[in-house]
Design a protein around this motif. Sequence first.
Motif, PDB file in Angstrom:
ATOM      1  N   LEU A  10       0.833  -1.199   0.000  1.00 18.47           N
ATOM      2  CA  LEU A  10       0.000   0.000   0.000  1.00 18.47           C
ATOM      3  C   LEU A  10       0.873   1.255   0.000  1.00 18.47           C
ATOM      4  O   LEU A  10       0.601   2.234  -0.705  1.00 18.47           O
ATOM      5  CB  LEU A  10      -0.881  -0.032   1.258  1.00 18.47           C
ATOM      6  N   THR A  11       1.939   1.226   0.804  1.00 19.13           N
ATOM      7  CA  THR A  11       2.851   2.374   0.867  1.00 19.13           C
ATOM      8  C   THR A  11       3.567   2.561  -0.468  1.00 19.13           C
ATOM      9  O   THR A  11       3.641   3.670  -1.013  1.00 19.13           O
ATOM     10  CB  THR A  11       3.894   2.148   1.988  1.00 19.13           C
ATOM     11  N   LEU A  12       4.071   1.443  -1.004  1.00 17.48           N
ATOM     12  CA  LEU A  12       4.861   1.547  -2.235  1.00 17.48           C
ATOM     13  C   LEU A  12       3.982   1.887  -3.445  1.00 17.48           C
ATOM     14  O   LEU A  12       4.476   2.353  -4.472  1.00 17.48           O
ATOM     15  CB  LEU A  12       5.630   0.248  -2.478  1.00 17.48           C
ATOM     16  N   ALA A  13       2.682   1.640  -3.330  1.00 14.23           N
ATOM     17  CA  ALA A  13       1.779   1.983  -4.437  1.00 14.23           C
ATOM     18  C   ALA A  13       1.770   3.485  -4.682  1.00 14.23           C
ATOM     19  O   ALA A  13       1.489   3.951  -5.778  1.00 14.23           O
ATOM     20  CB  ALA A  13       0.373   1.486  -4.121  1.00 14.23           C
ATOM     21  N   HIS A  14       2.103   4.267  -3.624  1.00 16.69           N
ATOM     22  CA  HIS A  14       2.157   5.728  -3.770  1.00 16.69           C
ATOM     23  C   HIS A  14       3.487   6.200  -4.343  1.00 16.69           C
ATOM     24  O   HIS A  14       3.647   7.349  -4.722  1.00 16.69           O
ATOM     25  CB  HIS A  14       1.962   6.398  -2.401  1.00 16.69           C
ATOM     26  N   GLY A  15       4.487   5.353  -4.322  1.00 13.27           N
ATOM     27  CA  GLY A  15       5.801   5.748  -4.828  1.00 13.27           C
ATOM     28  C   GLY A  15       6.896   4.974  -4.134  1.00 13.27           C
ATOM     29  O   GLY A  15       6.662   4.328  -3.099  1.00 13.27           O
ATOM     30  N   ASP A  16       8.107   5.041  -4.705  1.00 12.42           N
ATOM     31  CA  ASP A  16       9.225   4.270  -4.138  1.00 12.42           C
ATOM     32  C   ASP A  16       9.631   4.850  -2.785  1.00 12.42           C
ATOM     33  O   ASP A  16       9.612   6.075  -2.592  1.00 12.42           O
ATOM     34  CB  ASP A  16      10.424   4.314  -5.095  1.00 12.42           C
ATOM     35  N   CYS A  17      10.044   3.970  -1.877  1.00 12.40           N
ATOM     36  CA  CYS A  17      10.423   4.417  -0.520  1.00 12.40           C
ATOM     37  C   CYS A  17      11.582   3.583   0.001  1.00 12.40           C
ATOM     38  O   CYS A  17      11.745   2.425  -0.401  1.00 12.40           O
ATOM     39  CB  CYS A  17       9.275   4.190   0.464  1.00 12.40           C
ATOM     40  N   HIS A  18      12.327   4.148   0.959  1.00 10.91           N
ATOM     41  CA  HIS A  18      13.307   3.330   1.677  1.00 10.91           C
ATOM     42  C   HIS A  18      12.657   2.803   2.945  1.00 10.91           C
ATOM     43  O   HIS A  18      11.518   3.161   3.285  1.00 10.91           O
ATOM     44  CB  HIS A  18      14.590   4.109   1.960  1.00 10.91           C
ATOM     45  N   GLY A  19      13.382   1.942   3.679  1.00  8.89           N
ATOM     46  CA  GLY A  19      12.809   1.203   4.812  1.00  8.89           C
ATOM     47  C   GLY A  19      12.141   2.094   5.851  1.00  8.89           C
ATOM     48  O   GLY A  19      10.996   1.870   6.247  1.00  8.89           O
ATOM     49  N   TYR A  20      12.887   3.114   6.305  1.00  9.49           N
ATOM     50  CA  TYR A  20      12.353   3.960   7.383  1.00  9.49           C
ATOM     51  C   TYR A  20      11.091   4.695   6.927  1.00  9.49           C
ATOM     52  O   TYR A  20      10.141   4.854   7.688  1.00  9.49           O
ATOM     53  CB  TYR A  20      13.434   4.933   7.839  1.00  9.49           C
ATOM     54  N   ALA A  21      11.104   5.111   5.641  1.00 10.83           N
ATOM     55  CA  ALA A  21       9.929   5.829   5.126  1.00 10.83           C
ATOM     56  C   ALA A  21       8.700   4.907   5.119  1.00 10.83           C
ATOM     57  O   ALA A  21       7.579   5.346   5.385  1.00 10.83           O
ATOM     58  CB  ALA A  21      10.206   6.353   3.723  1.00 10.83           C
ATOM     59  N   ILE A  22       8.931   3.618   4.831  1.00  6.66           N
ATOM     60  CA  ILE A  22       7.799   2.668   4.856  1.00  6.66           C
ATOM     61  C   ILE A  22       7.240   2.568   6.285  1.00  6.66           C
ATOM     62  O   ILE A  22       6.032   2.621   6.506  1.00  6.66           O
ATOM     63  CB  ILE A  22       8.240   1.271   4.352  1.00  6.66           C
ATOM     64  N   ILE A  23       8.160   2.451   7.263  1.00 11.68           N
ATOM     65  CA  ILE A  23       7.724   2.354   8.677  1.00 11.68           C
ATOM     66  C   ILE A  23       6.897   3.587   9.046  1.00 11.68           C
ATOM     67  O   ILE A  23       5.825   3.502   9.642  1.00 11.68           O
ATOM     68  CB  ILE A  23       8.955   2.252   9.616  1.00 11.68           C
ATOM     69  N   GLN A  24       7.422   4.754   8.677  1.00 12.54           N
ATOM     70  CA  GLN A  24       6.737   6.021   9.016  1.00 12.54           C
ATOM     71  C   GLN A  24       5.356   6.088   8.372  1.00 12.54           C
ATOM     72  O   GLN A  24       4.375   6.497   8.999  1.00 12.54           O
ATOM     73  CB  GLN A  24       7.579   7.195   8.524  1.00 12.54           C
ATOM     74  N   ASP A  25       5.297   5.676   7.087  1.00 14.02           N
ATOM     75  CA  ASP A  25       4.040   5.787   6.373  1.00 14.02           C
ATOM     76  C   ASP A  25       2.966   4.884   6.987  1.00 14.02           C
ATOM     77  O   ASP A  25       1.819   5.284   7.156  1.00 14.02           O
ATOM     78  CB  ASP A  25       4.261   5.411   4.898  1.00 14.02           C
ATOM     79  N   ILE A  26       3.389   3.649   7.341  1.00 12.08           N
ATOM     80  CA  ILE A  26       2.424   2.708   7.949  1.00 12.08           C
ATOM     81  C   ILE A  26       1.921   3.277   9.271  1.00 12.08           C
ATOM     82  O   ILE A  26       0.734   3.235   9.575  1.00 12.08           O
ATOM     83  CB  ILE A  26       3.080   1.318   8.153  1.00 12.08           C
ATOM     84  N   GLN A  27       2.865   3.848  10.042  1.00 10.37           N
ATOM     85  CA  GLN A  27       2.497   4.407  11.353  1.00 10.37           C
ATOM     86  C   GLN A  27       1.533   5.590  11.182  1.00 10.37           C
ATOM     87  O   GLN A  27       0.537   5.700  11.889  1.00 10.37           O
ATOM     88  CB  GLN A  27       3.766   4.864  12.071  1.00 10.37           C
ATOM     89  N   ALA A  28       1.849   6.450  10.218  1.00 10.56           N
ATOM     90  CA  ALA A  28       1.012   7.642  10.005  1.00 10.56           C
ATOM     91  C   ALA A  28      -0.380   7.246   9.532  1.00 10.56           C
ATOM     92  O   ALA A  28      -1.388   7.785   9.978  1.00 10.56           O
ATOM     93  CB  ALA A  28       1.684   8.556   8.988  1.00 10.56           C
ATOM     94  N   ARG A  29      -0.430   6.237   8.609  1.00  7.60           N
ATOM     95  CA  ARG A  29      -1.713   5.838   8.056  1.00  7.60           C
ATOM     96  C   ARG A  29      -2.638   5.251   9.121  1.00  7.60           C
ATOM     97  O   ARG A  29      -3.840   5.377   9.068  1.00  7.60           O
ATOM     98  CB  ARG A  29      -1.479   4.827   6.930  1.00  7.60           C
ATOM     99  N   SER A  30      -2.016   4.600  10.139  1.00  5.07           N
ATOM    100  CA  SER A  30      -2.843   3.969  11.189  1.00  5.07           C
ATOM    101  C   SER A  30      -2.977   4.873  12.410  1.00  5.07           C
ATOM    102  O   SER A  30      -3.374   4.417  13.478  1.00  5.07           O
ATOM    103  CB  SER A  30      -2.218   2.639  11.607  1.00  5.07           C
ATOM    104  N   ASN A  31      -2.612   6.151  12.272  1.00  2.00           N
ATOM    105  CA  ASN A  31      -2.651   7.105  13.395  1.00  2.00           C
ATOM    106  C   ASN A  31      -1.857   6.604  14.595  1.00  2.00           C
ATOM    107  O   ASN A  31      -2.260   6.751  15.741  1.00  2.00           O
ATOM    108  CB  ASN A  31      -4.088   7.376  13.840  1.00  2.00           C
ATOM    109  N   GLY A  32      -0.742   5.954  14.335  1.00  2.00           N
ATOM    110  CA  GLY A  32       0.135   5.504  15.418  1.00  2.00           C
ATOM    111  C   GLY A  32      -0.254   4.170  16.011  1.00  2.00           C
ATOM    112  O   GLY A  32       0.439   3.648  16.881  1.00  2.00           O
ATOM    113  N   ALA A  33      -1.373   3.592  15.550  1.00  3.64           N
ATOM    114  CA  ALA A  33      -1.825   2.332  16.152  1.00  3.64           C
ATOM    115  C   ALA A  33      -0.952   1.160  15.715  1.00  3.64           C
ATOM    116  O   ALA A  33      -0.825   0.166  16.421  1.00  3.64           O
ATOM    117  CB  ALA A  33      -3.270   2.073  15.774  1.00  3.64           C
ATOM    118  N   LEU A  34      -0.349   1.278  14.541  1.00  2.00           N
ATOM    119  CA  LEU A  34       0.426   0.164  13.993  1.00  2.00           C
ATOM    120  C   LEU A  34       1.889   0.595  13.866  1.00  2.00           C
ATOM    121  O   LEU A  34       2.193   1.554  13.157  1.00  2.00           O
ATOM    122  CB  LEU A  34      -0.149  -0.204  12.617  1.00  2.00           C
ATOM    123  N   THR A  35       2.765  -0.106  14.583  1.00  2.00           N
ATOM    124  CA  THR A  35       4.191   0.180  14.465  1.00  2.00           C
ATOM    125  C   THR A  35       4.885  -1.082  13.988  1.00  2.00           C
ATOM    126  O   THR A  35       4.722  -2.134  14.593  1.00  2.00           O
ATOM    127  CB  THR A  35       4.780   0.606  15.818  1.00  2.00           C
TER     128      THR A  35
END
Lengths: 106, 882
Positions: A10-35
């Motif tokens: 889901l994160t990469l569907a928006h564009g290419d990312c490195h590891g930390y950016a993927i972690i951040q995006d998942i966290q932001a999308r779940s409002n901090g519920a998913l780390t």
Amino acid sequence: MRPVEFQILLTLAHGDCHGYAIIQDIQARSNGALTVETGTLYRALQRLAEEDLVRPQEGRRTSPVDDDRRRVYAITTAGRRAATEEARRMSALVEQARAARLLGGA
Amino acid sequence: MNRLHTVWAAIYRRALAAFPRDFRARWGPDMELAFRDRLEGAQHSRLREVILVAREVVNLLTDGIRERIHTNTGPLRMLHIQDIRYAVRLLTRSPGFTLLTVLVLAGGLGLSTFTFSFLYTAMMRPLPLGEGDRIVRIDPVLEGRRYPVDAIDVGALRAAVASVGEMGGYSEREVVVGLEGERRVVDATVADPLLFGIARTPALLGRSLIPSDAEDGAEPVVVLSFRTWEVAFGADRDIVNKRVELSGVSTRVIGVMPQGFGFPVASEAWLPLPARTMTTTEAGLLSLRLVGRMGKGVTPSQVVAEATPVLQRAFASRDTSVKARGVGALVESFPKAQFGEERTLVFTALNLAAALILLLALVNVTNLLLARANERIRETAVRLALGASAGRLVMQGLWETVLVCLAGGVVGTAGASWGLDAITRWTQANIPANLAFWWVWQMDGVTLLCAGVFVTVAIATLGVVVSHRVMHTNVRQVMQDGNARAGSRHEGRLSRALVQTQVTTVTVLMFAGVMAGIMAQRAVNFDPGYDVTNLLQAGISPPDARYGTREKRQDALRNVHARLAEHEAFERVVMRLDVGEKTSPTGRFATRDAGSAGTVPTAYVRATLGDLSALGARVVEGRAFDASDDTSRAPVALVSQSLAARYWRGRSPVGDQLRLAGIGDTLQWRTIVGVTSDVMLGNPLSRDRSPDGIYVPLLQSEASRAVVLARYRVSEVAGREGLSQAYSAVDPLLVPDTVQPFAEVMRSVGLIAVSVTRLFGACLAFALVLALAGTYGLMSRSIGLRRREIGVRRALGASDAIVTRLLLAQGGRQLGVGTLIAAPFLIVGGLGFMHFFPVGGWLTLVVGVGVSVSIIALVLGSTWLPTRKVLRVTPRDALWSD
């Protein structure tokens, strides 16, 4: 497909990312519920890479401040297809839940 | 990257080793970069960094092992299965050894888990209500002490503290439920209806309180607790809307709360707190405890920042002597606030004691595992010589450790679970009335997590030692010299370290255990300072509904006292109320003439009616009070001899005047009319117990209730009957509250102390058994390792006396080092006991010396016995057997 793998796609569907950016995006999308911790992330990336759903790209920057050593990950066509399939499956499940009046509406 | 980040990165890199090599080679560098990015993103908060690192490391270890298992479906998995089978075979071949190690570990792990879980539930666990972690108590603090909130301040706090969405106050009182012949006194909570919204708990039957119930002119209503509904109303399903007599007022039952609900305090009924009490403009009319539910994401410090200015303004407006900077707000989770200010100390000290017992268990199991490793040292050397990898042998040893620790963990956790259930049953059977409703101890996620952490610590500690032993096996020397080479320098150093750790741990545990035992003994046998034979205690609370003014309430108290005094069942009667404590501002007083030596004078203030000598205080100068000392006469007071000696040195205080500022007696001066003999006042377990007392007539105080102490002549039954007759002769709706023999009151004071002491006495006994067996085992192995050396010495002419001296000196050195390490702990512990409990320096010193002598005897005895054993072996046999 495991939830963490779907989240990555889901994160990469928006564009290419490195590891930390993927972690951040998942966290932001779940409002901090998913780390996602790094161990879980990279095991999932390995599985996705083995199935050719994600492609690691060496030494490519996504922004001028990026470190050259960081690997950037891109979703493949097969990955996009797999993510779409998974999203459809989830959507069908939601429809069924709605029909069973577990969610609002009928 | 700062220095600490470098350390975290090094720890991360180490933990990364849990993943297979191929995985590390492919993903490792990128993972490290991602980890560093996350560290940078922790916004320079040390706590966040530590949590992040802990989570990452645990994740690497678990996912690393998963990855290894996932990728090695073939030979490696088979090897692990083989190793586990091998470890199981080894353990079943020596059932005695296995049972002993599992039991020792189970004891240590079980006690640690039990202690942590018990204290966590008592003090730290969020309330078992919806999002209970957001429910807090808000207390004003003056000079470090917390106080209730004055009802006049609640409105201002509600307006100013926006971070707490819902806020409500409560107070406690006793009410009489039922009509003549079926009356009973229940502890009720007079609560702001908003409290039920904060609790998020619907009623079992009917409804809970709503704001309109608290409005002026509203119909009197009550909500019953499940227990009251069962006991007083026979669990009547149609109770809702029925009317009951509540302290003489017809009141409608509107609901019954579910079983186990007791918010905010254990209560048998809830009455609405009239809304007008919050809009009062007069201070000092009603004190409340304030409870609130913080908004999402709000921290207690935000609430403190909002509440402090309001409280500072409120305190300064009422008492100009209060310095604004001494006033603040304390905002804590509800269980924390209810447990009091010493909770951190109690939590830390008891968990530390439990951790020491776990350490003791680990030391002993380490010794057992090392002894076992030595027995197999030749086998290990042969396998190494035949080409087995050290890693493989380490894995086999580790599986044995893991299995022993897991078995110990399962047995220990089962024991802890049984102990928690037993504690719940015991508390509910022995202290049902005022038990905090969240005190339900049972196996839960926190207990399991705690047990898991302790088992992991045990596996890690024992695993390191066992691996170290295998890795340092010198194949050539063992093959050449056999078990004699097991006693390498490494081995000797480790053995000495184990003995020293054991000595330190046992010394600290014994000292703490003996001191705690002495304190508990004092609690059980405390002397109230007066004869308690045939003494009955009961409460009296004239209900507000029919005794609306101070004069009416005090008339009731006076009349009941008069009836009791003339009743033939009693020979002596006194009414008493504790109105001021020496340790708090309520005990402050000012004198007109005597100097105060620069400090604000304080004393225990007791309001009394009747014969003071029943409380152990005889009048030695001047006159005693009589029933005519009421508001119609000039205010008077008595002081104790010790107080007189302190503030009226060299002269009589009689005729001088004092003012009790601490209990609101700010306008009137009281004339001292007499001096009483000294009797110790205050909490029997407190360092602040003191004979400094001021007595004032009950009928010249603000008291609206009192405690009756009556000495019966013939029998307890006749005494109880006499109490009921005297109360009802004054008012048929007045019933004696909680009548019990004073000896029973004292027993209940000591009950918790005795039970806690028994509990921790059992823990200490386990620790002592471990210490006795463990020290003997350690010294025995340590001396056994030197058997060959002793054989050589004796062959060369050393006498038994020289060898004994040599070995005793070795034991003495380890004893010395262990005691030196323990010394700072003993000093800090001793000072702690002297600070918090009424125990003198000499007693502490005697206990410290006694414990040290016992430990010396233990270690020297444990050295002497194996020395005798080794000396029975002839030098030839000692050399030959190896």
